[in-house]
Design an enzyme around this catalytic site. Structure first.
Site, PDB file in Angstrom:
ATOM      1  N   ARG A  88       4.361  10.468  -5.482  1.00 27.65           N
ATOM      2  CA  ARG A  88       5.717  11.025  -5.378  1.00 27.65           C
ATOM      3  C   ARG A  88       6.593  10.483  -6.498  1.00 27.65           C
ATOM      4  O   ARG A  88       6.461  10.883  -7.644  1.00 27.65           O
ATOM      5  CB  ARG A  88       6.299  10.747  -3.989  1.00 27.65           C
ATOM      6  CG  ARG A  88       5.732  11.640  -2.903  1.00 27.65           C
ATOM      7  CD  ARG A  88       6.459  11.439  -1.576  1.00 27.65           C
ATOM      8  NE  ARG A  88       6.455  10.040  -1.160  1.00 27.65           N
ATOM      9  CZ  ARG A  88       5.491   9.477  -0.437  1.00 27.65           C
ATOM     10  NH1 ARG A  88       4.491  10.202  -0.013  1.00 27.65           N
ATOM     11  NH2 ARG A  88       5.524   8.214  -0.119  1.00 27.65           N
ATOM     12  N   HIS A 136       0.841  -1.204   0.000  1.00 30.49           N
ATOM     13  CA  HIS A 136       0.000   0.000   0.000  1.00 30.49           C
ATOM     14  C   HIS A 136       0.877   1.257   0.000  1.00 30.49           C
ATOM     15  O   HIS A 136       0.671   2.173  -0.801  1.00 30.49           O
ATOM     16  CB  HIS A 136      -0.929  -0.005   1.206  1.00 30.49           C
ATOM     17  CG  HIS A 136      -1.697   1.279   1.390  1.00 30.49           C
ATOM     18  ND1 HIS A 136      -2.681   1.685   0.521  1.00 30.49           N
ATOM     19  CD2 HIS A 136      -1.605   2.245   2.342  1.00 30.49           C
ATOM     20  CE1 HIS A 136      -3.168   2.846   0.921  1.00 30.49           C
ATOM     21  NE2 HIS A 136      -2.536   3.210   2.028  1.00 30.49           N
TER      22      HIS A 136
END
Ligand code: CA
Length: 417
Positions: free
Chosen positions: A143, A134
């Site tokens: 990101r 996850h």
């Protein structure tokens, strides 16, 4: 220690989550009656107040007043030696052919005749972020795919303090939350209903033994403090979360609601399903070192039901995938002297596996909305729509022994005006 030859004299379906090996605790009412503590067995709820009133708890001798109760906190607070005796009493009453309970079957109430309530008075709620899959998925999406995990992730069971007041029991409808979001390309935030409403497939563990401020719970002793587990849907408003979470983390994107299963499965019932967790590299600091099997193999699934109740399974995952185990989470939580209380709830964090079909949130399953999921009624979902009901189920099975959590459900209603 689980004996697969153990059978109840009650007729219990092989695929029932509530076998004699389980005996989870919950709080129920029947009609206009008072709230009482019960145990799920097959299609019945065993009324523990009635059982204690009949003086059938011959080993534990727990006073009946504990069971006429809004919550199971007082029961948990008796401590594990006592609740283990209660479990022995109940197993005997439900399995022995000479059981006195057979003459008092009124204490067994068909499940469809009861209403289940919040089982625990939740004192504090903390949520972790302990699934590597996850955390990697989220890091990849938001990101850097090459450095998806932040530098601290393999060293710390990352978590945050959640909100206990908005934890609700399965079946409670949830209004779509409103809040501030920053639409893509806009130069100012807007206020309105969340557009990216999500679930998070989690389990939670419940504390049954308190500590004092300044105390630490070691990894070695952590399981003495953990009474049992629940299934847990940590509802999340992704658009609100995305705008607000820098720099202090989740806030209104999370605290509008989280839903727990009505049944708390005691750790003793989960013991047969222990497995080793994933190898932790690099080595963890000594205070986070655990030995033995600290993960649990629990099959988990999520379904989305439309208004008509037509259900599409969207995720199949397993609790065994968790990188950080519950003992490590609790040891880390208390290593600074933070005290814990009977009734504290600790969420695992979203439980995703390696396969895309095992991702534990719509954010991951639809990959930020770029891969809509097909529903059985022909529609598509990127996130959760109004009037959808999210259903989570979980069970463990081994050598003919099945122990499950039942369901945790919640329907999403339109935002309040
Ligand atoms: Ca969560």
């Amino acid at each position: 220690m689980a004996d697969s030859t153990l059978k109840s004299w009650l007729d219990i379906a092989d695929n029932s989550d509530f076998s004699i090996h389980n005996l989870p605790y919950g709080v129920f009412t029947k009609g206009k009656g008072a709230k009482k503590v019960g145990v799920a067995i097959g299609d019945y709820v065993l009324d523990l107040y009635a059982v204690a009133s009949l003086n059938l708890l011959t080993k534990s001798k727990i006073n009946k007043s504990i069971f006429k109760n809004e919550f199971i906190n007082d029961l948990m607070d008796l401590g594990k030696p006592k609740t283990a005796q209660l479990r022995e009493d109940l197993i005997k009453l439900l399995s022995s052919n000479r059981s006195k309970l057979k003459q008092h079957t009124k204490a067994l109430i068909p499940m469809e005749k009861v209403t289940m309530h919040m089982p625990i008075k939740i004192t504090d709620y903390t949520d972790f972020y302990s699934s590597m899959e996850h955390a990697t998925n989220v890091g990849t999406m938001f990101r850097d795919p090459d450095n998806a995990l932040l530098p601290n992730w393999r060293h710390i069971p990352v978590g945050y303090h959640g909100r206990a007041s908005s934890v609700v029991v399965s079946g409670t409808p949830i209004h779509r939350p409103c809040g501030q979001t920053m639409p893509l390309g806009a130069d100012a935030p807007v206020y309105g209903p969340c557009r990216l409403l999500d679930f998070e497939l989690e389990t939670g563990f419940v504390i049954g033994k308190s500590t004092q401020l300044g105390d630490r719970v070691s990894c070695k002793d952590a399981e003495d403090y953990i009474f049992g587990m629940v299934l847990f849907n940590d509802w999340s408003a992704r658009d609100i979360q995305k705008w607000e979470y820098v720099p202090l983390g989740p806030f209104l994107g999370k605290n509008f609601a989280s839903t727990i299963s009505p049944w708390v499965v005691p750790m003793e019932a989960l013991d047969p399903f222990r497995v080793s967790g994933p190898k932790q590299t690099p080595k963890v600091l000594p205070y986070l070192k655990t030995t033995g099997k600290k993960n649990f193999k629990i099959n988990l699934e999520v379904g989305i039901q439309n208004k008509k109740g037509e259900e599409t399974t969207v995720c199949k995952s397993n609790f065994r995938y968790m990188y950080w185990n519950m003992s490590q989470q609790l040891a880390h939580h208390t290593v600074n002297g933070c005290n814990i209380n009977v009734g504290d709830l600790y969420g695992s964090g979203t439980i995703s596996g390696k396969k895309p079909s095992s991702y534990g949130s719509m954010l991951e399953l639809s990959w930020k909305g770029t891969k809509p999921l097909k529903m059985v009624d022909g529609t598509e979902r990127k996130f959760i729509q109004d009037y959808d009901t999210v259903v989570m189920r979980g069970h463990a099975e081994k050598n003919g022994i099945r122990v499950g959590f039942g369901e945790v459900t919640g329907q999403v209603l339109p935002a309040k005006k």
